[in-house]
Design a protein around this motif. Structure first.
Motif, PDB file in Angstrom:
ATOM      1  N   LEU A   1       6.733   7.422   4.658  1.00 38.48           N
ATOM      2  CA  LEU A   1       8.168   7.705   4.572  1.00 38.48           C
ATOM      3  C   LEU A   1       8.794   6.392   4.111  1.00 38.48           C
ATOM      4  O   LEU A   1       8.883   5.433   4.879  1.00 38.48           O
ATOM      5  CB  LEU A   1       8.703   8.135   5.940  1.00 38.48           C
ATOM      6  N   THR A   2       9.169   6.323   2.817  1.00 35.53           N
ATOM      7  CA  THR A   2       9.553   5.037   2.220  1.00 35.53           C
ATOM      8  C   THR A   2      11.066   4.818   2.159  1.00 35.53           C
ATOM      9  O   THR A   2      11.499   3.734   1.776  1.00 35.53           O
ATOM     10  CB  THR A   2       8.991   4.921   0.779  1.00 35.53           C
ATOM     11  N   ASP A   3      11.830   5.838   2.505  1.00 33.59           N
ATOM     12  CA  ASP A   3      13.297   5.708   2.473  1.00 33.59           C
ATOM     13  C   ASP A   3      13.744   4.907   3.712  1.00 33.59           C
ATOM     14  O   ASP A   3      13.724   5.406   4.839  1.00 33.59           O
ATOM     15  CB  ASP A   3      13.913   7.115   2.462  1.00 33.59           C
TER      16      ASP A   3
ATOM     17  N   HIS B   1      13.628  -0.315  11.234  1.00 40.36           N
ATOM     18  CA  HIS B   1      12.586   0.553  11.776  1.00 40.36           C
ATOM     19  C   HIS B   1      11.472   0.841  10.755  1.00 40.36           C
ATOM     20  O   HIS B   1      10.306   0.947  11.118  1.00 40.36           O
ATOM     21  CB  HIS B   1      13.214   1.871  12.259  1.00 40.36           C
ATOM     22  N   TYR B   2      11.845   0.945   9.480  1.00 41.06           N
ATOM     23  CA  TYR B   2      10.830   1.120   8.433  1.00 41.06           C
ATOM     24  C   TYR B   2       9.806  -0.018   8.514  1.00 41.06           C
ATOM     25  O   TYR B   2       8.596   0.218   8.564  1.00 41.06           O
ATOM     26  CB  TYR B   2      11.502   1.150   7.058  1.00 41.06           C
ATOM     27  N   GLY B   3      10.310  -1.264   8.545  1.00 41.51           N
ATOM     28  CA  GLY B   3       9.419  -2.428   8.617  1.00 41.51           C
ATOM     29  C   GLY B   3       8.556  -2.405   9.867  1.00 41.51           C
ATOM     30  O   GLY B   3       7.366  -2.731   9.828  1.00 41.51           O
TER      31      GLY B   3
ATOM     32  N   ALA C   1       8.514   8.969 -10.346  1.00 42.49           N
ATOM     33  CA  ALA C   1       7.412   9.518  -9.540  1.00 42.49           C
ATOM     34  C   ALA C   1       7.996  10.058  -8.245  1.00 42.49           C
ATOM     35  O   ALA C   1       9.058   9.612  -7.800  1.00 42.49           O
ATOM     36  CB  ALA C   1       6.383   8.426  -9.243  1.00 42.49           C
ATOM     37  N   SER C   2       7.289  11.015  -7.649  1.00 38.51           N
ATOM     38  CA  SER C   2       7.699  11.586  -6.378  1.00 38.51           C
ATOM     39  C   SER C   2       9.164  12.060  -6.440  1.00 38.51           C
ATOM     40  O   SER C   2       9.913  11.919  -5.482  1.00 38.51           O
ATOM     41  CB  SER C   2       7.514  10.529  -5.265  1.00 38.51           C
ATOM     42  N   GLY C   3       9.540  12.588  -7.606  1.00 41.93           N
ATOM     43  CA  GLY C   3      10.874  13.165  -7.764  1.00 41.93           C
ATOM     44  C   GLY C   3      12.003  12.158  -7.821  1.00 41.93           C
ATOM     45  O   GLY C   3      13.171  12.536  -7.667  1.00 41.93           O
ATOM     46  N   LYS C   4      11.694  10.870  -8.072  1.00 43.19           N
ATOM     47  CA  LYS C   4      12.790   9.894  -8.129  1.00 43.19           C
ATOM     48  C   LYS C   4      12.487   8.745  -9.099  1.00 43.19           C
ATOM     49  O   LYS C   4      11.322   8.502  -9.436  1.00 43.19           O
ATOM     50  CB  LYS C   4      13.116   9.354  -6.726  1.00 43.19           C
ATOM     51  N   VAL C   5      13.570   8.071  -9.515  1.00 43.53           N
ATOM     52  CA  VAL C   5      13.378   6.888 -10.374  1.00 43.53           C
ATOM     53  C   VAL C   5      13.270   5.650  -9.488  1.00 43.53           C
ATOM     54  O   VAL C   5      13.742   5.655  -8.359  1.00 43.53           O
ATOM     55  CB  VAL C   5      14.548   6.692 -11.378  1.00 43.53           C
TER      56      VAL C   5
HETATM   57  N1  LIG Z   1       8.518   1.029  -3.448  1.00 40.15           N
HETATM   58  C1  LIG Z   1       8.624  -0.201  -2.985  1.00 40.15           C
HETATM   59  O1  LIG Z   1       9.475  -0.962  -3.448  1.00 40.15           O
HETATM   60  C2  LIG Z   1       7.701  -0.685  -1.895  1.00 40.15           C
HETATM   61  C3  LIG Z   1       7.801  -2.022  -1.462  1.00 40.15           C
HETATM   62  C4  LIG Z   1       6.919  -2.472  -0.480  1.00 40.15           C
HETATM   63  C5  LIG Z   1       5.963  -1.611   0.056  1.00 40.15           C
HETATM   64  N2  LIG Z   1       5.908  -0.323  -0.378  1.00 40.15           N
HETATM   65  C6  LIG Z   1       4.881   0.557   0.203  1.00 40.15           C
HETATM   66  O2  LIG Z   1       4.065   0.968  -0.871  1.00 40.15           O
HETATM   67  C7  LIG Z   1       3.601   2.290  -0.671  1.00 40.15           C
HETATM   68  C8  LIG Z   1       3.884   3.115  -1.911  1.00 40.15           C
HETATM   69  O3  LIG Z   1       5.287   3.160  -2.139  1.00 40.15           O
HETATM   70  P1  LIG Z   1       5.885   4.057  -3.317  1.00 40.15           P
HETATM   71  O4  LIG Z   1       7.181   3.441  -3.712  1.00 40.15           O
HETATM   72  O5  LIG Z   1       4.830   4.326  -4.336  1.00 40.15           O
HETATM   73  O6  LIG Z   1       6.210   5.403  -2.532  1.00 40.15           O
HETATM   74  P2  LIG Z   1       6.969   6.687  -3.072  1.00 40.15           P
HETATM   75  O7  LIG Z   1       7.071   6.687  -4.570  1.00 40.15           O
HETATM   76  O8  LIG Z   1       8.233   6.845  -2.275  1.00 40.15           O
HETATM   77  O9  LIG Z   1       5.961   7.842  -2.680  1.00 40.15           O
HETATM   78  C9  LIG Z   1       5.706   8.155  -1.346  1.00 40.15           C
HETATM   79  C10 LIG Z   1       4.485   9.038  -1.319  1.00 40.15           C
HETATM   80  O10 LIG Z   1       4.207   9.395   0.053  1.00 40.15           O
HETATM   81  C11 LIG Z   1       3.994  10.796   0.096  1.00 40.15           C
HETATM   82  N3  LIG Z   1       4.365  11.304   1.409  1.00 40.15           N
HETATM   83  C12 LIG Z   1       5.555  11.155   2.055  1.00 40.15           C
HETATM   84  N4  LIG Z   1       5.543  11.822   3.221  1.00 40.15           N
HETATM   85  C13 LIG Z   1       4.302  12.395   3.332  1.00 40.15           C
HETATM   86  C14 LIG Z   1       3.677  13.216   4.293  1.00 40.15           C
HETATM   87  N5  LIG Z   1       4.322  13.610   5.406  1.00 40.15           N
HETATM   88  N6  LIG Z   1       2.401  13.619   4.075  1.00 40.15           N
HETATM   89  C15 LIG Z   1       1.738  13.238   2.949  1.00 40.15           C
HETATM   90  N7  LIG Z   1       2.281  12.471   1.987  1.00 40.15           N
HETATM   91  C16 LIG Z   1       3.553  12.056   2.179  1.00 40.15           C
HETATM   92  C17 LIG Z   1       4.881  11.363  -1.005  1.00 40.15           C
HETATM   93  O11 LIG Z   1       4.433  12.654  -1.343  1.00 40.15           O
HETATM   94  P3  LIG Z   1       5.380  13.746  -2.083  1.00 40.15           P
HETATM   95  O12 LIG Z   1       6.238  13.006  -3.077  1.00 40.15           O
HETATM   96  O13 LIG Z   1       4.391  14.657  -2.739  1.00 40.15           O
HETATM   97  O14 LIG Z   1       6.163  14.403  -1.008  1.00 40.15           O
HETATM   98  C18 LIG Z   1       4.679  10.330  -2.106  1.00 40.15           C
HETATM   99  O15 LIG Z   1       3.520  10.596  -2.840  1.00 40.15           O
HETATM  100  C19 LIG Z   1       4.293   2.790   0.593  1.00 40.15           C
HETATM  101  O16 LIG Z   1       3.364   2.742   1.641  1.00 40.15           O
HETATM  102  C20 LIG Z   1       5.429   1.818   0.817  1.00 40.15           C
HETATM  103  O17 LIG Z   1       5.690   1.660   2.200  1.00 40.15           O
HETATM  104  C21 LIG Z   1       6.745   0.153  -1.327  1.00 40.15           C
END
Ligand SMILES: NC(=O)c1ccc[n+]([C@@H]2O[C@H](COP(=O)([O-])OP(=O)(O)OC[C@H]3O[C@@H](n4cnc5c(N)ncnc54)[C@H](OP(=O)(O)O)[C@@H]3O)[C@@H](O)[C@H]2O)c1
Length: 287
Positions: free
Chosen positions: A70-72, A132-134, A159-163
């Motif tokens: 849950l990245t939000d 809480h995310y952290g 990706a994942s429905g968002k930019v």
């Molecule tokens: N983006 C950043 O700037 C950033 C920075 C630091 C660390 N991170 C970490 O890097 C990792 C990847 O981030 P990202 O930006 O690529 O993420 P993202 O684009 O937001 O994608 C999140 C992914 O998690 C899946 N997901 C969410 N809830 C789920 C559930 N209940 N069961 C199974 N799959 C679930 C989503 O699936 P669906 O879309 O199919 O629902 C999606 O594929 C994350 O662990 C994040 O904490 C990200």
């Protein structure tokens, strides 16, 4: 190798699946709501134990890249139970099943494990999340073989429905819209392509422990946006510097969560890229 990428529909997971396939690996790509486009898609839910176990049986992987979360950040602050269920309990169960299968798990963690008071964080620096995310991502770190912390990921496709952050800036600048961007928050922006290559390097050699895998340039979000505008020949006068204090965020953010990537620069075959190189690649990928 047989690889299971959780979050295969996401910004990082989709690129990781794509590059792993190009390298000849067999890739199973876990998704929840948005169908994965690269690799063999497996629908599963991290909030449901039986669903996690089933996905692991279906893929029987040698390597698990756990990118799903849950990245939000604001949603995690508001819906704390759900964030714990997915980011902590889901990760723990996935790690247990990975061990049972004799596989190796790389967990993707975040710069948000730090409070952002000093910046340029090293792997051994004390953690102290401000939201809480952290906190949930830090709890998830307890269970993996390898914990790869990264920072502000961006890439050339939605990706994942968002930019992502970079595409959002480009979209708004192309429409000639003004954007307020914080000039007092410092990060190490990370190109998903570079990160995916580094993660495959780590996994292929089964490198354990904490690794800071991010871009090698520390920069404010505002200056990042200016450089992006320059590379794409867009009008950077539309970018308005603002302050973190003026943002209507639900969750607090670290002020400087930039990362020291010298361990990765020394120890990996795939090195962290600087911002100039990364932005040129984004431009080539977008075409
Ligand atoms: N983006 C950043 O700037 C950033 C920075 C630091 C660390 N991170 C970490 O890097 C990792 C990847 O981030 P990202 O930006 O690529 O993420 P993202 O684009 O937001 O994608 C999140 C992914 O998690 C899946 N997901 C969410 N809830 C789920 C559930 N209940 N069961 C199974 N799959 C679930 C989503 O699936 P669906 O879309 O199919 O629902 C999606 O594929 C994350 O662990 C994040 O904490 C990200």
């Amino acid at each position: 190798m047989r690889i299971f990428v959780t979050g295969g529909s996401g910004l990082l997971g989709s690129k990781l699946a794509e590059i792993a396939l190009e390298k000849g690996h067999q890739v199973f790509s876990g998704y929840n709501h948005n169908l994965s486009e690269k690799g063999l898609p497996i629908k599963f839910d991290l909030a449901i134990e039986t669903s996690i176990r089933k996905s692991m049986n279906q893929s029987s992987p040698e390597i698990v890249f756990h990118t799903a979360a849950l990245t939000d950040v604001d949603r995690c602050q508001v819906d704390q139970d759900l964030a714990c269920q997915i980011n902590v309990r889901g990760t723990k169960i996935l790690a247990e099943t990975t061990k049972e299968a004799g596989a190796f798990m790389v967990y993707i963690s975040t710069d948000y494990v730090f409070d952002g008071k000093i910046g340029m964080y090293r792997e051994e620096d004390p953690t102290s999340p401000v939201n809480h995310y952290g906190y949930t991502k830090l709890m998830g770190e307890q269970h993996a073989d390898c914990e790869a912390r990264t920072c502000v990921i961006y890439g050339s496709r939605p990706a994942s429905g968002k930019v992502n952050f970079a595409l959002w800036i480009l979209e708004r600048l192309r429409k000639e819209e003004k954007i307020n961007i914080v000039a007092d928050q410092y990060v190490s922006p990370t190109l998903n392509t570079n990160l995916a290559h580094m993660l495959l390097d780590v996994a292929e050699r089964r490198l354990e422990g904490i690794w800071h895998l991010a871009g090698s340039t520390r920069i404010s979000r505002y200056d990042f946006a200016c450089q992006l505008a320059d590379v794409f020949g867009l009008d950077k006068n539309l970018l308005v510097p603002s302050k973190m204090a003026n943002m209507s965020w639900m969750a607090q953010r670290p002020r400087d969560s930039s990362m020291d990537v010298s361990k990765a620069s020394r120890g990996l075959k795939e090195k962290p890229y600087d911002l100039n190189r990364s932005l040129k690649i984004v431009k080539e990928e977008i075409g």
